[in-house]
Design an enzyme around this catalytic site. Sequence first.
Site, PDB file in Angstrom:
ATOM      1  N   HIS A  39      -7.322  20.526 -17.478  1.00  0.00           N
ATOM      2  CA  HIS A  39      -7.929  21.269 -16.262  1.00  0.00           C
ATOM      3  C   HIS A  39      -7.476  22.972 -16.450  1.00  0.00           C
ATOM      4  CE1 HIS A  39      -8.871  22.059 -12.194  1.00  0.00           C
ATOM      5  NE2 HIS A  39      -7.980  21.448 -11.640  1.00  0.00           N
ATOM      6  N   HIS A  79     -17.804  20.356 -19.273  1.00  0.00           N
ATOM      7  CA  HIS A  79     -17.324  20.460 -18.096  1.00  0.00           C
ATOM      8  C   HIS A  79     -17.901  19.151 -17.275  1.00  0.00           C
ATOM      9  CE1 HIS A  79     -16.785  21.540 -13.856  1.00  0.00           C
ATOM     10  NE2 HIS A  79     -16.086  22.508 -14.261  1.00  0.00           N
ATOM     11  N   ASP A 104     -12.904  28.960 -18.435  1.00  0.00           N
ATOM     12  CA  ASP A 104     -11.737  29.305 -19.128  1.00  0.00           C
ATOM     13  C   ASP A 104     -12.060  29.860 -20.551  1.00  0.00           C
ATOM     14  OD1 ASP A 104      -9.815  28.365 -17.458  1.00  0.00           O
ATOM     15  OD2 ASP A 104      -9.947  26.382 -17.951  1.00  0.00           O
TER      16      ASP A 104
HETATM   17  N1  ACO Z   1     -15.749  19.984 -27.466  1.00  0.00           N
HETATM   18  C1  ACO Z   1     -16.423  19.213 -28.223  1.00  0.00           C
HETATM   19  N2  ACO Z   1     -16.988  18.114 -27.827  1.00  0.00           N
HETATM   20  C2  ACO Z   1     -16.875  18.039 -26.379  1.00  0.00           C
HETATM   21  C3  ACO Z   1     -16.181  18.907 -25.391  1.00  0.00           C
HETATM   22  C4  ACO Z   1     -15.629  19.842 -26.124  1.00  0.00           C
HETATM   23  N3  ACO Z   1     -14.877  20.701 -25.492  1.00  0.00           N
HETATM   24  N4  ACO Z   1     -16.522  18.376 -24.298  1.00  0.00           N
HETATM   25  C5  ACO Z   1     -16.915  17.354 -24.372  1.00  0.00           C
HETATM   26  N5  ACO Z   1     -17.454  17.011 -25.573  1.00  0.00           N
HETATM   27  C6  ACO Z   1     -18.119  15.885 -26.004  1.00  0.00           C
HETATM   28  C7  ACO Z   1     -17.036  14.358 -25.747  1.00  0.00           C
HETATM   29  O1  ACO Z   1     -16.339  14.383 -27.153  1.00  0.00           O
HETATM   30  C8  ACO Z   1     -18.404  13.446 -25.595  1.00  0.00           C
HETATM   31  O2  ACO Z   1     -18.744  13.098 -26.541  1.00  0.00           O
HETATM   32  P1  ACO Z   1     -19.500  11.602 -26.960  1.00  0.00           P
HETATM   33  O3  ACO Z   1     -20.271  11.388 -25.807  1.00  0.00           O
HETATM   34  O4  ACO Z   1     -20.126  11.887 -28.181  1.00  0.00           O
HETATM   35  O5  ACO Z   1     -18.161  10.730 -26.821  1.00  0.00           O
HETATM   36  C9  ACO Z   1     -19.148  14.146 -24.522  1.00  0.00           C
HETATM   37  O6  ACO Z   1     -19.155  15.783 -24.936  1.00  0.00           O
HETATM   38  C10 ACO Z   1     -18.836  13.943 -23.242  1.00  0.00           C
HETATM   39  O7  ACO Z   1     -17.531  14.295 -22.979  1.00  0.00           O
HETATM   40  P2  ACO Z   1     -16.625  13.827 -21.928  1.00  0.00           P
HETATM   41  O8  ACO Z   1     -15.211  14.074 -22.545  1.00  0.00           O
HETATM   42  O9  ACO Z   1     -16.647  12.309 -21.493  1.00  0.00           O
HETATM   43  O10 ACO Z   1     -16.811  14.785 -20.722  1.00  0.00           O
HETATM   44  P3  ACO Z   1     -15.913  14.818 -19.389  1.00  0.00           P
HETATM   45  O11 ACO Z   1     -16.838  15.218 -18.346  1.00  0.00           O
HETATM   46  O12 ACO Z   1     -15.057  13.449 -19.178  1.00  0.00           O
HETATM   47  O13 ACO Z   1     -15.030  15.980 -19.794  1.00  0.00           O
HETATM   48  C11 ACO Z   1     -14.037  17.798 -19.946  1.00  0.00           C
HETATM   49  C12 ACO Z   1     -15.065  17.315 -19.357  1.00  0.00           C
HETATM   50  C13 ACO Z   1     -12.420  17.080 -19.701  1.00  0.00           C
HETATM   51  C14 ACO Z   1     -13.580  19.382 -19.503  1.00  0.00           C
HETATM   52  C15 ACO Z   1     -14.287  18.170 -21.597  1.00  0.00           C
HETATM   53  O14 ACO Z   1     -15.234  18.863 -21.787  1.00  0.00           O
HETATM   54  C16 ACO Z   1     -13.135  18.748 -22.139  1.00  0.00           C
HETATM   55  O15 ACO Z   1     -12.132  18.255 -22.638  1.00  0.00           O
HETATM   56  N6  ACO Z   1     -13.248  20.055 -22.518  1.00  0.00           N
HETATM   57  C17 ACO Z   1     -12.183  20.965 -23.246  1.00  0.00           C
HETATM   58  C18 ACO Z   1     -10.996  21.253 -22.339  1.00  0.00           C
HETATM   59  C19 ACO Z   1     -11.446  22.520 -21.442  1.00  0.00           C
HETATM   60  O16 ACO Z   1     -12.178  23.480 -21.721  1.00  0.00           O
HETATM   61  N7  ACO Z   1     -11.229  22.204 -19.900  1.00  0.00           N
HETATM   62  C20 ACO Z   1     -11.630  23.148 -18.825  1.00  0.00           C
HETATM   63  C21 ACO Z   1     -12.575  22.273 -18.000  1.00  0.00           C
HETATM   64  S1  ACO Z   1     -13.061  23.649 -16.788  1.00  0.00           S
HETATM   65  C22 ACO Z   1     -11.478  23.630 -15.702  1.00  0.00           C
HETATM   66  O17 ACO Z   1     -11.013  22.869 -15.482  1.00  0.00           O
HETATM   67  C23 ACO Z   1     -11.409  25.062 -15.236  1.00  0.00           C
END
Ligand code: ACO
Length: 374
Positions: A219, A258, A311
């Site tokens: 987050h 996201h 971010d």
């Molecule tokens: N890099 C590479 N792959 C990614 C990323 C990423 N940053 N984010 C998601 N994916 C992939 C996942 O591995 C997943 O792949 P799969 O379907 O092959 O398993 C798919 O995309 C879906 O991802 P989820 O994690 O299920 O998506 P979710 O909605 O649960 O997660 C989250 C969203 C937690 C923000 C995630 O994208 C993440 O961890 N990003 C990196 C951390 C980040 O930047 N957080 C800030 C968010 S914005 C904020 O809070 C202000």
Amino acid sequence: MSKIGTGLKGVVLDETRIAFIDGDAGKLVYRGYNIHDLAQHATFEETSYLLLHGALPTRDQLDMFEEDLRNARAIPRSVIDTIDRVKAAHPMDILRTAVSAVTALDESSNDARVDVALPAGVRLIAQVATIVAAMHRMRAGKEPVAPRRDLGHAANFLYMMFGDEPAAEDAKIIDLDLVLHAEHSSNASTFAARVAAGTGADLGSAIVAAIATLKGPFHGGAAEAVQKTVEEIGDPERAVEYIKEKTEAGEKVMGFGHRVYKTEDPRASELRGVAQALGHQKGNDRWFQILTEIERAMEPYRAKGIYPNVDFYAGAVYSLLGIPEEQFIPMFAVGRMPGWVAHVLEQYQDNVLIRPLLEYTGPRHLRYVPIDRR
Ligand code: ACO
């Protein structure tokens, strides 16, 4: 078989009139106003008023609101002493402790009514900025700087952080950053605040719950992780290889993806240009070049709906303004305060206790075994 909404993905929790997000179109709207419109025209103070009251302020209303914020900026000596005692901890733990202390000392601390929580929320919007600046200085062994009444919220925040009046353009960038972070519907920290408010807990308790939830790397912690990545890469030419190694190892690239946006986060679009111009102005084009190369390396992920989030550029902007990485999540909290307060008020207005179910998957018929027979 029952349906489980793990992580409450796609679950609509309630109605809201505070913000609208269209994740497929990359659209964010506060109280009816598009974020790009507010980013261009509104100050953080105006945006806060809008979020709390549901309409843009008149000149008189804004003057009074700004006066209320200015009057609340100073924090009690006992809160400074509390910060001093825990100043070696993680900055978010310091912030959580200090907000807990400042709200426990507030006369509204046990009152969960809208007409009490609204002025308490305005006070807290001002005080959280003061707490973050004070902790930053005290961690460096310096005295906190008292707030100034003649500066706006963003300029005064930078002044309290660094002890010098900031350049007008730097204050404007922080003001924009705070506007962009001010509200984002039922994100994890706001959800936590609403859960606390839904039990009838007071505003201070709900904000402490939100701060605790913001701390996590999925987050609030992503901007810091992005900046660490940029510094680790060091050279734009290394970016593509670095990202390839990360993604091949199955690691997520911070600042991408996201839960709601499946296209570019409109806040990232706002900050991209700022990061580029600020880097140029401060004589550091390298960070922006590295970020651009990371974006290029992540292009194949667009097909999966993975784009830069807010971010991704925020870290570079903060670093270029001299704000250290450890203060990035607290900065997020300074910005998100009006959104959290608005949601607590909305929860109070038509409250229903938030209490989902969990599907139990453990054993059900075990017999107790005396301790010396286990
Ligand atoms: N890099 C590479 N792959 C990614 C990323 C990423 N940053 N984010 C998601 N994916 C992939 C996942 O591995 C997943 O792949 P799969 O379907 O092959 O398993 C798919 O995309 C879906 O991802 P989820 O994690 O299920 O998506 P979710 O909605 O649960 O997660 C989250 C969203 C937690 C923000 C995630 O994208 C993440 O961890 N990003 C990196 C951390 C980040 O930047 N957080 C800030 C968010 S914005 C904020 O809070 C202000």
